[in-house]
Write an enzyme that holds these catalytic residues in place. Structure first.
Site, PDB file in Angstrom:
ATOM      1  N   LYS A 186       0.846  -1.202   0.000  1.00 35.92           N
ATOM      2  CA  LYS A 186       0.000   0.000   0.000  1.00 35.92           C
ATOM      3  C   LYS A 186       0.881   1.251   0.000  1.00 35.92           C
ATOM      4  O   LYS A 186       0.605   2.223  -0.704  1.00 35.92           O
ATOM      5  CB  LYS A 186      -0.944  -0.017   1.209  1.00 35.92           C
ATOM      6  CG  LYS A 186      -2.024  -1.078   1.064  1.00 35.92           C
ATOM      7  CD  LYS A 186      -2.731  -1.395   2.361  1.00 35.92           C
ATOM      8  CE  LYS A 186      -3.603  -2.640   2.183  1.00 35.92           C
ATOM      9  NZ  LYS A 186      -4.116  -3.176   3.448  1.00 35.92           N
ATOM     10  N   GLN A 229      -5.365  -1.975   9.960  1.00 35.32           N
ATOM     11  CA  GLN A 229      -4.998  -3.259   9.362  1.00 35.32           C
ATOM     12  C   GLN A 229      -5.519  -4.385  10.251  1.00 35.32           C
ATOM     13  O   GLN A 229      -5.213  -4.444  11.440  1.00 35.32           O
ATOM     14  CB  GLN A 229      -3.466  -3.330   9.220  1.00 35.32           C
ATOM     15  CG  GLN A 229      -2.955  -4.489   8.405  1.00 35.32           C
ATOM     16  CD  GLN A 229      -3.273  -4.372   6.915  1.00 35.32           C
ATOM     17  OE1 GLN A 229      -3.137  -3.305   6.320  1.00 35.32           O
ATOM     18  NE2 GLN A 229      -3.708  -5.460   6.313  1.00 35.32           N
ATOM     19  N   ASP A 237     -11.043   1.791   3.779  1.00 34.04           N
ATOM     20  CA  ASP A 237     -11.067   0.319   3.649  1.00 34.04           C
ATOM     21  C   ASP A 237     -12.508  -0.210   3.685  1.00 34.04           C
ATOM     22  O   ASP A 237     -12.722  -1.411   3.642  1.00 34.04           O
ATOM     23  CB  ASP A 237     -10.245  -0.313   4.787  1.00 34.04           C
ATOM     24  CG  ASP A 237      -9.425  -1.492   4.301  1.00 34.04           C
ATOM     25  OD1 ASP A 237      -9.320  -1.678   3.076  1.00 34.04           O
ATOM     26  OD2 ASP A 237      -8.890  -2.233   5.151  1.00 34.04           O
TER      27      ASP A 237
END
Ligand code: NAP
Length: 275
Positions: free
Chosen positions: A47, A91, A114
């Site tokens: 990323k 994450q 996300d």
């Protein structure tokens, strides 16, 4: 025929870079990582690589796995208020003592790049495109658009009903006029569905779940799932289906770039949602 997301993703990165280069202020992604020596680091590095390429700012905020829910929420609330941060990505997986959805719910929906906040999830259900999009499902729809003019009227079977792949993808396909069946581990006689699918999308993480005899001739197959057994990567579809289909396989190589490229698109969209 094999369809690869890698090339399509690279074009998306280039288009974003051309836009960002003209921006006086650069959008910024903050990634929050809670896991000592986590394998997540591999995903985070990718990323960061594409943020650097496009010209986004990138910040990694690390916590050891003893961090409390309260500390994490405090950090997210502070990032929600910080006007220099446009996207927040926690994450996952998070350590077992942390209630993951509670953490994800604390992210400002406008910074939820996300796509884990119920506000953004609800928008996808009703087909409201003004919010941020689920990265893997949006990437899959984009891939399909490169081989099918329209999915309206197609029979699409999705194997896997997770909140991150199967459910949002099913909603997006329904909103585009497809007829959709969504299967799970309790589905009886899976082949009854898969064999009729014009487009079969498999996201289970179960090695070789789909074999050649389970699909119809000329179906478009998208294999999202993969698993590692004894150090070897396995796909959800047996590779010999390739003789009979258009197929996008194997993941992680060719679907994963689509996921990352749609994350990158979400960062720019999040920036403008906050202006
Ligand atoms: P998940 O949350 O574990 O969900 C797996 C789904 O598969 C569940 O709905 C499960 O049914 C279903 N399933 C399991 N065994 C089955 C069987 N025998 N027949 C029918 N359905 C079955 O996983 P996920 O997060 O959606 O990820 C799925 C796979 O996609 C994984 O391999 C993951 O690594 C991959 N993935 C790739 C990307 C990417 O590359 N962009 C992104 C996300 C995920 P139940 O609900 O009944 O248990």
């Amino acid at each position: 025929m094999i369809l690869s997301g890698t090339k399509i993703a690279k074009n998306i990165y280039k288009e974003l870079r051309e836009k960002v280069i003209l921006m006086p202020e650069k959008p910024k992604l903050q990634v929050i990582l809670v896991w000592e020596n986590s394998p997540s680091m591999r995903y985070i590095k990718q990323k960061k690589k594409w943020c650097d390429f496009i010209g986004y700012e990138f910040e990694l905020k690390e916590f050891w796995n003893q961090v409390s829910e309260a500390e994490l929420i405090k950090c997210i609330e502070s990032s929600n208020q910080d006007i220099s941060i446009h996207g927040i990505l926690v994450q996952t997986p998070l350590p077992a003592h942390i209630y993951t959805q509670k953490i994800l719910n604390s992210i400002d929906p406008k910074k939820d790049v996300d796509w884990f906040h119920p506000y953004n999830q609800g928008k996808v259900v009703i087909g409201d495109k003004s919010g941020l999009e689920p990265c893997t499902p949006a990437g899959i729809i984009e891939l399909i658009s490169h081989v099918e003019k329209s999915i309206g009227g197609k029979y699409i079977v999705i194997v896997g009903r997770s909140n991150i792949v199967g459910k949002p993808l099913a909603n997006m396909c329904i909103n585009l006029g497809a007829t959709v069946s969504i299967c799970n581990s309790q589905t009886k006689d899976l082949i009854r569905y898969t064999k009729k699918a014009d487009i079969l999308i498999v996201a289970t993480g179960k090695p070789k779940l789909i074999s050649k005899d389970m699909i119809k001739e000329e179906a478009l197959i998208i294999d999202v799932g993969f698993s590692v057994v004894d150090g070897k990567i396995w796909w959800d579809c047996d590779f010999d289906i390739i003789q009979k289909t258009h197929t996008i396989t194997p993941n992680p190589g060719w679907i994963w770039p689509m996921t990352v490229s749609f994350l990158m698109k979400n960062i720019l969209k999040a920036y403008y949602l906050q202006k």
